[in-house]
Design an enzyme around this catalytic site. Structure first.
Site, PDB file in Angstrom:
ATOM      1  N   ARG A 104       0.874  -1.183   0.000  1.00 18.31           N
ATOM      2  CA  ARG A 104       0.000   0.000   0.000  1.00 18.31           C
ATOM      3  C   ARG A 104       0.903   1.221   0.000  1.00 18.31           C
ATOM      4  O   ARG A 104       1.723   1.403   0.908  1.00 18.31           O
ATOM      5  CB  ARG A 104      -0.909   0.010   1.235  1.00 18.31           C
ATOM      6  CG  ARG A 104      -1.569   1.359   1.440  1.00 18.31           C
ATOM      7  CD  ARG A 104      -2.652   1.357   2.484  1.00 18.31           C
ATOM      8  NE  ARG A 104      -3.838   0.671   1.998  1.00 18.31           N
ATOM      9  CZ  ARG A 104      -5.041   0.787   2.576  1.00 18.31           C
ATOM     10  NH1 ARG A 104      -5.194   1.530   3.654  1.00 18.31           N
ATOM     11  NH2 ARG A 104      -6.073   0.142   2.083  1.00 18.31           N
ATOM     12  N   HIS A 131      -7.621   0.787  -6.160  1.00 17.17           N
ATOM     13  CA  HIS A 131      -7.734  -0.058  -4.959  1.00 17.17           C
ATOM     14  C   HIS A 131      -8.441  -1.358  -5.353  1.00 17.17           C
ATOM     15  O   HIS A 131      -9.578  -1.605  -4.955  1.00 17.17           O
ATOM     16  CB  HIS A 131      -8.532   0.707  -3.900  1.00 17.17           C
ATOM     17  CG  HIS A 131      -8.469   0.111  -2.524  1.00 17.17           C
ATOM     18  ND1 HIS A 131      -7.677  -0.971  -2.195  1.00 17.17           N
ATOM     19  CD2 HIS A 131      -9.121   0.450  -1.377  1.00 17.17           C
ATOM     20  CE1 HIS A 131      -7.840  -1.260  -0.915  1.00 17.17           C
ATOM     21  NE2 HIS A 131      -8.707  -0.420  -0.397  1.00 17.17           N
TER      22      HIS A 131
HETATM   23  N1  NVA Z   1      -9.994   6.722  -1.126  1.00 13.60           N
HETATM   24  C1  NVA Z   1      -9.580   6.332   0.205  1.00 13.60           C
HETATM   25  C2  NVA Z   1      -9.777   4.859   0.384  1.00 13.60           C
HETATM   26  C3  NVA Z   1      -9.397   4.353   1.745  1.00 13.60           C
HETATM   27  C4  NVA Z   1      -9.555   2.867   1.883  1.00 13.60           C
HETATM   28  C5  NVA Z   1      -8.119   6.716   0.425  1.00 13.60           C
HETATM   29  O1  NVA Z   1      -7.322   6.532  -0.501  1.00 13.60           O
HETATM   30  O2  NVA Z   1      -7.808   7.209   1.493  1.00 13.60           O
HETATM   31  N1   CP Z   2     -11.103  -0.066   2.878  1.00 19.89           N
HETATM   32  C1   CP Z   2      -9.809  -0.121   3.258  1.00 19.89           C
HETATM   33  O1   CP Z   2      -8.899  -0.372   2.468  1.00 19.89           O
HETATM   34  O2   CP Z   2      -9.631   0.093   4.581  1.00 19.89           O
HETATM   35  P1   CP Z   2      -8.244   0.322   5.330  1.00 19.89           P
HETATM   36  O3   CP Z   2      -7.709   1.654   4.871  1.00 19.89           O
HETATM   37  O4   CP Z   2      -8.600   0.314   6.775  1.00 19.89           O
HETATM   38  O5   CP Z   2      -7.307  -0.780   4.953  1.00 19.89           O
END
Ligand code: NVA
Ligand code: CP
Length: 306
Positions: A104, A131
């Site tokens: 990530r 994602h």
């Molecule tokens: N769009 C959000 C998704 C979090 C799971 C982010 O990138 O922070």
């Molecule tokens: N939805 C999701 O990816 O959640 P986290 O940021 O908690 O991993």
């Protein structure tokens, strides 16, 4: 034999994705029955997190342990990556010691570079661009509650962000209609919009986007890394809050999805996310089952077919 990666939904064929979701449902049923399925003793998952996470971290770690292996959490604060060791070098070293890697991070290009130098499968656990793991859980949840998603209508309300980009990839791979309602200046990736042209309509009016939809979904207004823009975003996105009035535009049996974490009173009202049409808790749980199916695919199936 070429190592397969999962950096986007476009890395698997539609048939592979369907099979993966079918397997996710089977693994969920096994887990619910308390049956152990441990095909990966001694296998190790390396998890690199440049951004915060609750669901992704726990689901990958728990998932790998349930499959018989183990996971290592790596953050830039306590690895040499944070002190400037090149991604290419880290990829070569890490992939000589672990069996599969999840990353990530911010820049999507960094995940691509890592994968290029990795000897083992790499999974994208979220970038600024997309994602894809979340979409596996979203689709599993839709299928559980509403059946086949082909030709159905998904309304994306709010920011044209990484989640929205993955919905565009999903619309191509799963053949559903995507209506995106975003304020001017917040459109998703232009190339993905073009690629998904047969499946997508871009609107400004969220009520029109929600009309007769099977799913209404949204996400935070300021994604990780965009915190400094929060005040402007709250102003621009306020008309895009998913409310009960918006849900009333959708089909009576429509479901509400949100990848979480959510901000009640911003992108969604408490009434909707805590209401009867919300499936967000199943959606969060399905991260576990769908990613176990993904790791199984990358470690077993993709290897034997690759
Ligand atoms: N769009 C959000 C998704 C979090 C799971 C982010 O990138 O922070
Ligand atoms: N939805 C999701 O990816 O959640 P986290 O940021 O908690 O991993």
């Amino acid at each position: 034999m070429k190592t397969r990666h999962f950096l986007s939904l476009l890395d698997l064929t539609p048939a592979e994705l369907q099979q993966l979701l079918h397997r996710a449902a089977e693994l969920k049923a096994l887990h619910r029955k308390g049956e152990h399925y441990t095909p990966f003793p001694q296998k190790v998952l390396g998890m690199i997190f440049d951004k915060a996470s609750t669901r992704t971290r726990i689901s990958f770690d728990a998932g790998m342990v349930q499959l018989g292996g183990s996971a290592i959490f790596l953050s830039p604060r306590d690895t040499q990556l944070g002190r400037g060791e090149p991604i290419e070098d880290t990829a070569r070293v890490l992939s000589s010691m672990v069996d599969i890697v999840m990353i990530r991070t911010f820049e999507h290009g960094n995940v691509k570079r890592f994968a290029e130098y990795s000897k083992v499968p790499v999974i994208n656990g979220l970038t600024d661009y997309n994602h894809p793991c979340q979409l596996l859980a979203d689709l599993q949840t839709f299928i559980e509650h509403c059946g086949d998603i082909r030709k159905r209508i998904v309304a994306w309300i709010g920011d044209g962000n990484n989640m929205c980009n993955s919905y565009l990839e999903a619309a191509c791979q799963f053949d559903f209609q995507l209506r995106i309602a975003v304020p001017p200046g917040y459109e998703p990736d232009a190339d993905l919009l073009k690629r998904a042209a047969d499946h997508v309509v871009l609107l400004r009016d969220p009520m029109a986007a929600a009309r007769n939809a099977d799913v209404v979904t949204t996400d935070v207004w300021a994604s990780m890394g965009r915190e400094a823009e929060e005040a402007r975003r709250v102003r621009d996105f306020t008309p895009y809050q998913v409310t009960a009035a918006m849900m009333a535009q959708a089909r009576p049996d429509a479901i509400f999805l949100h990848c979480l974490p959510a901000h009640r009173g911003e992108e969604v009202s408490a009434e909707v996310i805590d209401g009867p049409q919300s499936r967000v808790w199943d959606q969060a749980e399905n991260r576990l089952h769908s990613q176990k199916a993904l790791m199984e695919f990358l470690l077993l199936d993709a290897k034997s077919s690759g």
